[in-house]
Design an enzyme around this catalytic site. Structure first.
Site, short mmCIF file in Angstrom:
data_model
loop_
_atom_site.label_atom_id
_atom_site.label_comp_id
_atom_site.label_asym_id
_atom_site.label_seq_id
_atom_site.Cartn_x
_atom_site.Cartn_y
_atom_site.Cartn_z
N LEU A 205 0.85 -1.19 0.00
CA LEU A 205 0.00 0.00 0.00
C LEU A 205 0.88 1.24 0.00
O LEU A 205 1.74 1.37 0.88
CB LEU A 205 -0.89 0.06 1.25
CG LEU A 205 -2.05 -0.92 1.37
CD1 LEU A 205 -2.67 -0.81 2.76
CD2 LEU A 205 -3.10 -0.62 0.31
N HIS A 206 0.66 2.12 -0.97
CA HIS A 206 1.41 3.38 -0.94
C HIS A 206 0.69 4.53 -1.62
O HIS A 206 1.10 5.68 -1.49
CB HIS A 206 2.78 3.21 -1.59
CG HIS A 206 2.74 3.16 -3.09
ND1 HIS A 206 2.35 2.04 -3.78
CD2 HIS A 206 3.01 4.11 -4.02
CE1 HIS A 206 2.40 2.29 -5.07
NE2 HIS A 206 2.78 3.54 -5.25
N ARG A 207 -0.41 4.28 -2.36
CA ARG A 207 -1.10 5.35 -3.06
C ARG A 207 -1.66 6.37 -2.08
O ARG A 207 -2.27 6.00 -1.07
CB ARG A 207 -2.25 4.79 -3.90
CG ARG A 207 -1.82 3.86 -5.01
CD ARG A 207 -1.28 4.61 -6.20
NE ARG A 207 -0.84 3.69 -7.24
CZ ARG A 207 -0.20 4.05 -8.34
NH1 ARG A 207 0.07 5.33 -8.53
NH2 ARG A 207 0.19 3.17 -9.22
N ARG A 240 6.36 6.05 3.67
CA ARG A 240 5.25 7.00 3.79
C ARG A 240 4.08 6.37 4.53
O ARG A 240 3.44 7.01 5.38
CB ARG A 240 4.78 7.46 2.41
CG ARG A 240 5.73 8.39 1.69
CD ARG A 240 5.19 8.81 0.33
NE ARG A 240 3.94 9.55 0.44
CZ ARG A 240 2.75 9.07 0.15
NH1 ARG A 240 2.61 7.81 -0.24
NH2 ARG A 240 1.68 9.81 0.25
#
Length: 368
Positions: A205-207, A240
């Protein structure tokens, strides 16, 4: 012919490695330089890739560091303009859709230098995605547009790009996967973690749409935790995303053990170890574009936690299914895979490991 090849973030390295190799086979005709903008500066996200993929160390590193997209774009453009003025290349080649892609393409055009864009024409048609803006703007400035699937060429033609600029060459990311597949299969990560092939899922997950809001991320983790009660999930967490998890107090969603129910956070993995995890997973849950492509070639079921994809061939031909991030479709499709009803899929046209060769052939035939 002097070509500056630009990388800046993790996906770029995987795409650039076979291009650099193909160019190195023509030393009498191509002088290639590798420039790293420093957009991703974490060693695990950048440094190990050069070693694992056999890439030369960058000739130039701009070391732009962290910042907002606008801040990074400005620093990259200022630094790259100076490089172009000194090196005076015949061509700047950029890959993918990250900040470095757009910034270097724009700086090159302002210096009167031709631009080649590898992975051109991909469209999610979602203007809220930073990558969509980067792709569209880079394509409009490019002289050579190298596409991975037929839909990309169709998108470019609709946007007014001349057909003579568009070249359907295949997927350089798959070049690297096929070259490194055996090495990845021999890694010891599963053995070290006491995991068995097919007995875990892999999550990324990074969006921004999924992770920047603590409320959105918490709702998504609630659904993923339900899946993880049936199949343990391994989650190499992006820096992030980890910051949001820590700030929002969401650590309670994760387990500290491997092989038991729940979601297990692990550090970001190098290319070979991540490929090792992906090829042996029962299923992959992701919001990444490139992983949709890699799982298609590996024939591993992929559930994409988005409402759209810029890589439709992975759904039309491959193993990818769009499930959104709200829950019901995700649980339904994950349950089907665990019950043995996953999509078998096929390998798309020209995803055969020769895309980089085709790119270099076009450049040798077209450039003066």
């Amino acid at each position: 012919m002097k070509i500056i090849n630009v990388v800046g973030a993790r996906p770029n390295f995987v795409k650039m490695a076979p291009i650099m190799t193909a160019m190195a086979r023509c030393p009498e005709r191509i002088q290639s330089l590798l420039l790293h903008t420093g957009q991703h500066y974490d060693c695990q996200l950048s440094g190990t890739f050069f070693t694992q993929l056999g890439m030369p160390r960058p000739s130039v590193c701009l070391e732009v560091g962290d910042g907002t997209p606008a801040e990074q774009t400005a620093r990259i453009m200022i630094g790259f303009e100076k490089v172009c003025q000194v090196e005076r290349p015949d061509l700047v080649l950029v890959v993918g859709d990250v900040t470095s892609t757009l910034a270097c393409a724009l700086a090159a055009r302002q210096c009167g230098i031709a631009v080649a864009h590898v992975e051109a024409g991909l469209r999610s048609f979602d203007s809220t995605m930073p990558e969509e803006l980067n792709r569209r703007c880079t394509d409009q400035m490019s002289d050579y547009l190298f596409t991975t699937e037929p839909s990309a060429g169709e998108n470019l033609l609709r946007e007014g790009i001349g057909a003579e600029k568009i070249h359907f060459v295949g997927n350089v990311m798959i070049d690297t996967l096929l070259q490194q597949r055996q090495r990845a299969a021999e890694r010891s990560l599963l053995r070290n973690w006491c995991l068995q092939p097919g007995e875990y899922g892999l999550l990324t997950l990074h969006r921004p749409a999924n992770v920047d809001s603590p409320e959105v991320l918490a709702r998504l983790l609630e659904v993923l935790a339900v899946v993880a009660q049936q199949l343990p999930l391994i989650f190499p967490v992006h820096p992030r995303t980890l910051k949001v998890i820590d700030r929002a107090g969401l650590t309670g969603f994760f387990t500290r053990s491997f092989g038991t129910v729940g979601i297990r956070l692990v550090d970001p993995q190098g290319y070979l170890d991540f490929l090792h995890l992906m090829m042996h997973a029962r299923l992959v849950l992701t919001d990444s574009g490139g992983i949709q492509e890699e799982t298609t070639v590996l024939r591993v079921p992929c559930l994409t936690l988005r409402d759209n994809t810029e890589r439709p061939v992975t759904c039309e031909v491959g193993t990818n299914v769009l499930v959104g991030s709200r829950g019901e479709r995700l649980l339904q499709e994950a349950g089907g895979i665990l019950a043995g009803r996953g999509v078998a899929g096929a390998v798309p046209e020209k995803w055969d490991g020769r895309a980089a060769e085709r790119i270099v052939e076009v450049l040798l035939n077209r450039l003066p």
